[in-house]
Motif scaffolding. Structure first.
Motif, PDB file in Angstrom:
ATOM      1  N   GLN A  71       0.856  -1.183   0.000  1.00 24.35           N
ATOM      2  CA  GLN A  71       0.000   0.000   0.000  1.00 24.35           C
ATOM      3  C   GLN A  71       0.890   1.230   0.000  1.00 24.35           C
ATOM      4  O   GLN A  71       1.828   1.324   0.791  1.00 24.35           O
ATOM      5  CB  GLN A  71      -0.907   0.018   1.241  1.00 24.35           C
ATOM      6  CG  GLN A  71      -1.755   1.276   1.401  1.00 24.35           C
ATOM      7  CD  GLN A  71      -2.905   1.355   0.399  1.00 24.35           C
ATOM      8  OE1 GLN A  71      -3.747   0.459   0.340  1.00 24.35           O
ATOM      9  NE2 GLN A  71      -2.923   2.417  -0.410  1.00 24.35           N
ATOM     10  N   HIS A  72       0.584   2.147  -0.904  1.00 23.07           N
ATOM     11  CA  HIS A  72       1.246   3.451  -0.899  1.00 23.07           C
ATOM     12  C   HIS A  72       0.192   4.510  -0.628  1.00 23.07           C
ATOM     13  O   HIS A  72      -0.906   4.430  -1.165  1.00 23.07           O
ATOM     14  CB  HIS A  72       1.915   3.719  -2.252  1.00 23.07           C
ATOM     15  CG  HIS A  72       2.358   5.144  -2.407  1.00 23.07           C
ATOM     16  ND1 HIS A  72       3.427   5.651  -1.712  1.00 23.07           N
ATOM     17  CD2 HIS A  72       1.847   6.158  -3.130  1.00 23.07           C
ATOM     18  CE1 HIS A  72       3.560   6.932  -2.023  1.00 23.07           C
ATOM     19  NE2 HIS A  72       2.618   7.270  -2.883  1.00 23.07           N
ATOM     20  N   MET A  73       0.543   5.492   0.206  1.00 25.07           N
ATOM     21  CA  MET A  73      -0.416   6.554   0.529  1.00 25.07           C
ATOM     22  C   MET A  73       0.272   7.905   0.562  1.00 25.07           C
ATOM     23  O   MET A  73       1.378   8.034   1.089  1.00 25.07           O
ATOM     24  CB  MET A  73      -1.029   6.309   1.913  1.00 25.07           C
ATOM     25  CG  MET A  73      -1.998   5.145   1.954  1.00 25.07           C
ATOM     26  SD  MET A  73      -2.376   4.648   3.647  1.00 25.07           S
ATOM     27  CE  MET A  73      -0.889   3.743   4.056  1.00 25.07           C
ATOM     28  N   GLN A  74      -0.422   8.884   0.018  1.00 22.87           N
ATOM     29  CA  GLN A  74       0.003  10.272   0.147  1.00 22.87           C
ATOM     30  C   GLN A  74      -1.125  11.004   0.860  1.00 22.87           C
ATOM     31  O   GLN A  74      -2.279  10.940   0.421  1.00 22.87           O
ATOM     32  CB  GLN A  74       0.249  10.862  -1.238  1.00 22.87           C
ATOM     33  CG  GLN A  74       0.828  12.245  -1.177  1.00 22.87           C
ATOM     34  CD  GLN A  74       1.367  12.691  -2.528  1.00 22.87           C
ATOM     35  OE1 GLN A  74       1.180  12.020  -3.539  1.00 22.87           O
ATOM     36  NE2 GLN A  74       2.024  13.831  -2.538  1.00 22.87           N
ATOM     37  N   PHE A  75      -0.795  11.666   1.956  1.00 20.13           N
ATOM     38  CA  PHE A  75      -1.818  12.337   2.759  1.00 20.13           C
ATOM     39  C   PHE A  75      -1.835  13.821   2.415  1.00 20.13           C
ATOM     40  O   PHE A  75      -0.803  14.497   2.500  1.00 20.13           O
ATOM     41  CB  PHE A  75      -1.543  12.113   4.248  1.00 20.13           C
ATOM     42  CG  PHE A  75      -1.635  10.667   4.634  1.00 20.13           C
ATOM     43  CD1 PHE A  75      -2.867  10.076   4.865  1.00 20.13           C
ATOM     44  CD2 PHE A  75      -0.496   9.877   4.720  1.00 20.13           C
ATOM     45  CE1 PHE A  75      -2.963   8.729   5.188  1.00 20.13           C
ATOM     46  CE2 PHE A  75      -0.579   8.536   5.043  1.00 20.13           C
ATOM     47  CZ  PHE A  75      -1.815   7.965   5.281  1.00 20.13           C
ATOM     48  N   HIS A  76      -3.010  14.306   2.030  1.00 24.59           N
ATOM     49  CA  HIS A  76      -3.121  15.694   1.567  1.00 24.59           C
ATOM     50  C   HIS A  76      -3.671  16.620   2.632  1.00 24.59           C
ATOM     51  O   HIS A  76      -3.313  17.789   2.692  1.00 24.59           O
ATOM     52  CB  HIS A  76      -4.015  15.751   0.330  1.00 24.59           C
ATOM     53  CG  HIS A  76      -3.394  15.086  -0.859  1.00 24.59           C
ATOM     54  ND1 HIS A  76      -2.590  15.759  -1.738  1.00 24.59           N
ATOM     55  CD2 HIS A  76      -3.418  13.803  -1.278  1.00 24.59           C
ATOM     56  CE1 HIS A  76      -2.161  14.928  -2.675  1.00 24.59           C
ATOM     57  NE2 HIS A  76      -2.647  13.723  -2.417  1.00 24.59           N
ATOM     58  N   ALA A  77      -4.600  16.148   3.425  1.00 22.12           N
ATOM     59  CA  ALA A  77      -5.224  16.996   4.449  1.00 22.12           C
ATOM     60  C   ALA A  77      -5.651  16.114   5.599  1.00 22.12           C
ATOM     61  O   ALA A  77      -6.011  14.952   5.399  1.00 22.12           O
ATOM     62  CB  ALA A  77      -6.442  17.708   3.856  1.00 22.12           C
ATOM     63  N   PRO A  78      -5.613  16.646   6.817  1.00 17.22           N
ATOM     64  CA  PRO A  78      -6.062  15.827   7.946  1.00 17.22           C
ATOM     65  C   PRO A  78      -7.574  15.612   7.918  1.00 17.22           C
ATOM     66  O   PRO A  78      -8.320  16.450   7.412  1.00 17.22           O
ATOM     67  CB  PRO A  78      -5.649  16.646   9.173  1.00 17.22           C
ATOM     68  CG  PRO A  78      -5.330  18.004   8.694  1.00 17.22           C
ATOM     69  CD  PRO A  78      -5.091  17.955   7.228  1.00 17.22           C
ATOM     70  N   ALA A  79      -8.006  14.473   8.426  1.00 16.12           N
ATOM     71  CA  ALA A  79      -9.436  14.165   8.543  1.00 16.12           C
ATOM     72  C   ALA A  79      -9.876  14.484   9.972  1.00 16.12           C
ATOM     73  O   ALA A  79      -9.174  14.167  10.933  1.00 16.12           O
ATOM     74  CB  ALA A  79      -9.667  12.692   8.229  1.00 16.12           C
TER      75      ALA A  79
END
Lengths: 126, 139
Positions: A71-79
């Protein structure tokens, strides 16, 4: 074609599954215990967002029998706490010689705000 | 718990952080309730005994949870920008797991880490992440 791969063979590019869920303060406290974090956590932690993808992969698309490889993830904004989060997984590539499935993984929050995007690789041999 | 620093490179002194944890079946069950992933391979010991794994195996994202907690312990308030995860081997209950964070690169306000979890010398989680440090983040 190998008949043991009948469930794999039913998969198609662009097949997609979604789930919408929110996490309340109690869920964040429960998560902190598992993470050995003593303090209150102000936002939905990244592994719970990732957990939406793993829920979809394991339970819906491809479903039971999925072996999560990458799994690859890029986080753009907090939830935010109690924010409805919609996670979607979409099949992007099928390699029937190895029963491998590539999927795009995406999570949006309120108003369609992009929270996380990435991709996953799973083995689906059954 | 000293480890030989086989990866030491001349360009910088690599910082390595390690800690051991034990995950129980109850931890697996709690993560199943949190994530909604009640796949029997994680939560049903009787079913899991009949599979090629022979016992229940951890959710990958429960391993990510433990890893994330360790990042918070060393970099309080930091946020993940990216995380890559590979799960090369299953992780079982009640045997210690060793979590390793290895600083690979540092820039102002940002650090890149190699993230690994091993259990009995098996590599169970192999990853890498970029972390934005708290003082650089708008709150």
């Amino acid at each position: 074609m190998n008949k043991n791969l009948s469930r794999f063979d039913a998969l198609r590019i662009d097949d997609s599954a979604s789930v919408t869920r929110s996490f309340d303060r109690q869920a964040l406290r429960d998560w902190c215990q598992l993470a050995h974090i003593a303090a209150e956590w102000p936002e939905v932690p990244e592994p719970l967002i990732a957990g939406l993808f793993s829920y979809l992969l394991g339970e819906e698309l491809p479903g039971h029998g999925t072996n999560y490889l990458k799994q690859h993830m890029q986080f753009h904004a907090p939830a935010q706490v109690d924010e409805p989060l919609t996670a979607t997984v979409t099949v992007t590539r099928l390699r029937d010689d190895k029963a491998l499935v590539n999927l795009e993984t995406r999570c949006t929050g309120a108003g369609g705000r992009l929270i996380c995007e990435g991709d996953a690789l799973v083995l689906f041999q059954c | 718990m000293t480890q030989p620093e086989t990866e030491a490179q001349p360009r910088q002194a690599l910082q390595k952080m390690q800690e051991e944890f034990v995950l129980t079946q109850e931890d697996f069950n709690r993560f199943a309730r949190l994530s909604g992933d009640h796949n029997p391979i994680h939560v049903d010991p009787e079913y899991a005994a009949s599979t090629r794994f022979g016992a229940t195996v951890s959710h990958g994202m429960l391993l990510f949870t433990v890893l994330r907690g360790m990042i918070e312990a060393h970099y309080p308030g930091a946020r993940l920008q990216t995380q890559n995860l590979k799960f090369p081997a299953p992780t079982f209950t009640d045997q210690p797991i060793r979590v390793t964070l290895l600083v690979e690169a540092e820039q102002p306000g940002r650090v890149e880490l190699v993230t690994q979890i091993t259990q009995q010398e098996r590599l169970c989680l192999d990853g890498r992440c970029c972390v934005a440090l708290a003082e650089e983040l708008p709150r």
